[in-house]
Design an enzyme around this catalytic site. Structure first.
Site, PDB file in Angstrom:
ATOM      1  N   ASP A   1     -66.886 -17.274 -75.304  1.00 38.80           N
ATOM      2  CA  ASP A   1     -66.600 -16.938 -76.706  1.00 38.80           C
ATOM      3  C   ASP A   1     -67.378 -17.809 -77.684  1.00 38.80           C
ATOM      4  OD1 ASP A   1     -64.508 -15.082 -75.824  1.00 38.80           O
ATOM      5  OD2 ASP A   1     -63.326 -16.872 -75.410  1.00 38.80           O
TER       6      ASP A   1
ATOM      7  N   LYS B   1     -74.398 -12.132 -80.505  1.00 41.61           N
ATOM      8  CA  LYS B   1     -75.183 -12.091 -81.742  1.00 41.61           C
ATOM      9  C   LYS B   1     -76.558 -12.717 -81.543  1.00 41.61           C
ATOM     10  CE  LYS B   1     -75.879 -14.613 -85.931  1.00 41.61           C
ATOM     11  NZ  LYS B   1     -75.403 -15.517 -86.982  1.00 41.61           N
TER      12      LYS B   1
ATOM     13  N   HIS C   1     -68.951  -9.214 -76.049  1.00 42.64           N
ATOM     14  CA  HIS C   1     -70.010  -9.700 -76.929  1.00 42.64           C
ATOM     15  C   HIS C   1     -70.000  -8.897 -78.226  1.00 42.64           C
ATOM     16  CE1 HIS C   1     -72.339 -11.484 -73.265  1.00 42.64           C
ATOM     17  NE2 HIS C   1     -71.206 -12.080 -73.527  1.00 42.64           N
TER      18      HIS C   1
ATOM     19  N   THR D   1     -58.457 -11.235 -66.890  1.00 39.67           N
ATOM     20  CA  THR D   1     -58.416 -10.106 -67.821  1.00 39.67           C
ATOM     21  C   THR D   1     -57.758  -8.880 -67.194  1.00 39.67           C
ATOM     22  OG1 THR D   1     -60.629  -9.422 -67.111  1.00 39.67           O
ATOM     23  CG2 THR D   1     -60.484 -10.846 -69.061  1.00 39.67           C
TER      24      THR D   1
ATOM     25  N   ARG E   1     -68.385  -8.634 -47.562  1.00 41.49           N
ATOM     26  CA  ARG E   1     -69.312  -7.609 -47.066  1.00 41.49           C
ATOM     27  C   ARG E   1     -68.645  -6.264 -46.796  1.00 41.49           C
ATOM     28  NH1 ARG E   1     -71.685 -11.662 -42.629  1.00 41.49           N
ATOM     29  NH2 ARG E   1     -69.443 -12.032 -42.585  1.00 41.49           N
TER      30      ARG E   1
ATOM     31  N   GLN F   1     -69.260 -15.140 -70.353  1.00 42.26           N
ATOM     32  CA  GLN F   1     -68.316 -16.253 -70.222  1.00 42.26           C
ATOM     33  C   GLN F   1     -69.016 -17.580 -70.583  1.00 42.26           C
ATOM     34  OE1 GLN F   1     -68.326 -14.040 -67.099  1.00 42.26           O
ATOM     35  NE2 GLN F   1     -67.117 -12.760 -68.425  1.00 42.26           N
TER      36      GLN F   1
ATOM     37  N   GLY G   1     -58.005  -9.261 -76.758  1.00 43.47           N
ATOM     38  CA  GLY G   1     -57.229  -9.417 -77.981  1.00 43.47           C
ATOM     39  C   GLY G   1     -56.328 -10.634 -77.963  1.00 43.47           C
TER      40      GLY G   1
END
Length: 432
Positions: free
Chosen positions: A14, A19, A42, A130, A144, A225, A303
């Site tokens: 973050d 940008k 991003h 996440t 594998r 990350q 969020g």
């Protein structure tokens, strides 16, 4: 002059990488994602219009740039199609600008189910993933048994492999986690519906990058990350499942390691972290709230409210070591506007009283650490949107200089707002 430039985060993610990648790709021919998945977020603001990308490289908005998803990325077909549709609805010809490695592992519904079930089972010890199936997909890769984009060229064999791996994972879900099994036919049908779209974008990424190098093309490698979330060098086990550091560029794209010319570390003017894990400089007072509010510190992907704290130069120095950083891009300097004083962590006081200037590795070894701060005067003037170094307050310049002194790395770029125009490029990585 550097043809292959890496942009990565030096903290816990973050930092504002999207940008900067978008800005610098004005000169690039290719932008490459080399690790992570759609757990990244991003955010780009161009002429006031906000775009949030999770899987597709930030160069996709540039007309003359080809975006590449390398083999180190775990790819969710569903997430990719959703992101592609959102961009195509805005008139962006994604399929003309995006290429994939056939070696990308696929994230499918059972990976998501496993991710969610495991976090629930951990209870109070949850890592804070996440919930998008990233970890389980990387597990399948290492074991594998994972399915890859290239497997979609032979649909019959893909179906057989999928059945086998789903029997294995459904057994875990039902018998160990007491969760519902994932429907095989639905997963197969969903993937087959878009298989030709995916295979139609496949390219030999390593060869493409080698040819680009020989031509002298500019290539940008976009990290996701941050360094302190690296699977090997981060605050284990509170880490992501991939190599977020510069070493991941070679393994995650197929570029030879000697051909990385410049590594740009994105460093936020303060620290943030999402989810659980060590965070020595975390603030729980009104200053922490101020940073969260002024910096709009809520995850682009989840969020979730980000934890906030002072800049940790000890942790950033670790990022300098691991990534052999060439320069910094300092972001969100404007968030510190109005603070009477600003602090930088310059060392740690360990539980036994020792003072150290390097970070531990395992998360357990961070317990009881107290940050040692250096306090500097703040500034009341605004830095938001300032486009010349001479326009910055002296106190802000002193803060920047101290960061350079503590880390041994020059600040080559300064970001003073979310728009790509609100940036000072003191030294262009492609010219370094």
């Amino acid at each position: 002059m550097g043809n292959n430039v890496v942009v990565l985060g030096t903290q816990w993610g973050d930092e504002g990488k999207g940008k900067i990648v978008d800005l610098l790709t004005e000169r690039a021919k290719y932008v490459v994602r080399y690790q992570g998945g759609h757990n990244a977020g991003h955010t780009l603001v161009i002429n006031g219009e906000k775009t949030v990308l999770h899987l597709i490289p930030s160069g996709i908005l540039r007309e003359n740039v080809t975006s590449i998803i390398g083999n180190g990325v775990v790819l969710s077909p569903a997430a990719l199609m959703k992101e592609m549709k959102g961009l195509e609805d805005r008139g962006i010809p994604v399929r003309e600008r995006l290429l994939l490695s056939e070696a990308c592992p696929l994230i499918l519904d059972y990976h998501v189910a496993l991710d969610v079930a495991r976090e629930k089972a951990r209870g109070a010890k949850a890592i804070g993933t996440t919930g998008r199936g990233i970890g389980p997909a990387y597990e399948d890769k290492v074991a594998r048994r994972g399915l890859r984009v290239g497997d979609l060229f032979d649909k019959a064999t893909f179906a057989d492999k999928l059945k086998e791996v789903m029997e294995y994972h459904n057994f875990q879900l039902v018998n160990f986690y007491k969760a519902e099994a994932v429907d095989y036919q639905k997963v197969l049908d969903d993937v087959m519906a878009i298989a030709d779209i995916l295979t139609g974008m496949v390219v030999d990424v390593s060869d493409l990058l080698d040819q680009a190098r020989k031509r002298g093309d500019f290539v940008m490698f976009e990290g996701a990350q941050g360094t302190l979330l690296d699977i090997d060098h981060g605050t284990y086990p509170y880490v992501t499942s991939s190599n977020t550091t510069a070493g991941g560029v070679a393994t995650g794209s197929g570029l030879g390691p000697r051909y990385v010319d410049y590594v740009l570390g994105i460093i936020k003017a303060y620290s943030t972290r999402v989810g659980a894990g060590p965070f020595p400089t975390e603030l729980f007072d009104e200053t922490g709230e101020f940073l969260c509010k002024q910096g709009n510190e809520f995850g682009a992907t989840t969020g979730r409210r980000r934890r906030t704290g002072w800049l940790d130069a000890v942790a950033v120095r670790r990022a300098v070591q691991i990534n052999s950083l060439s320069g910094f891009c300092l972001t969100k300097l404007d968030v510190l506007d109005g603070l009477k004083e600003v602090k930088i962590c310059v060392g740690y006081r360990m539980p036994d009283g020792r003072e150290v200037t390097t970070t531990p590795l395992a998360a357990d070894n961070w317990e009881g650490i107290e940050p040692i701060y250096e306090t500097m005067p703040g500034w009341s003037e605004t830095t938001f949107g300032v486009k010349e170094r001479s326009g910055l307050p002296q106190a802000a310049l002193n803060y920047i200089q101290r960061i350079e002194e503590l880390t041994g790395v020059p600040v080559d770029i300064i970001s003073t707002g979310p728009d790509r125009t609100e940036t000072m490029i003191l030294r262009d990585p492609f010219d370094a």
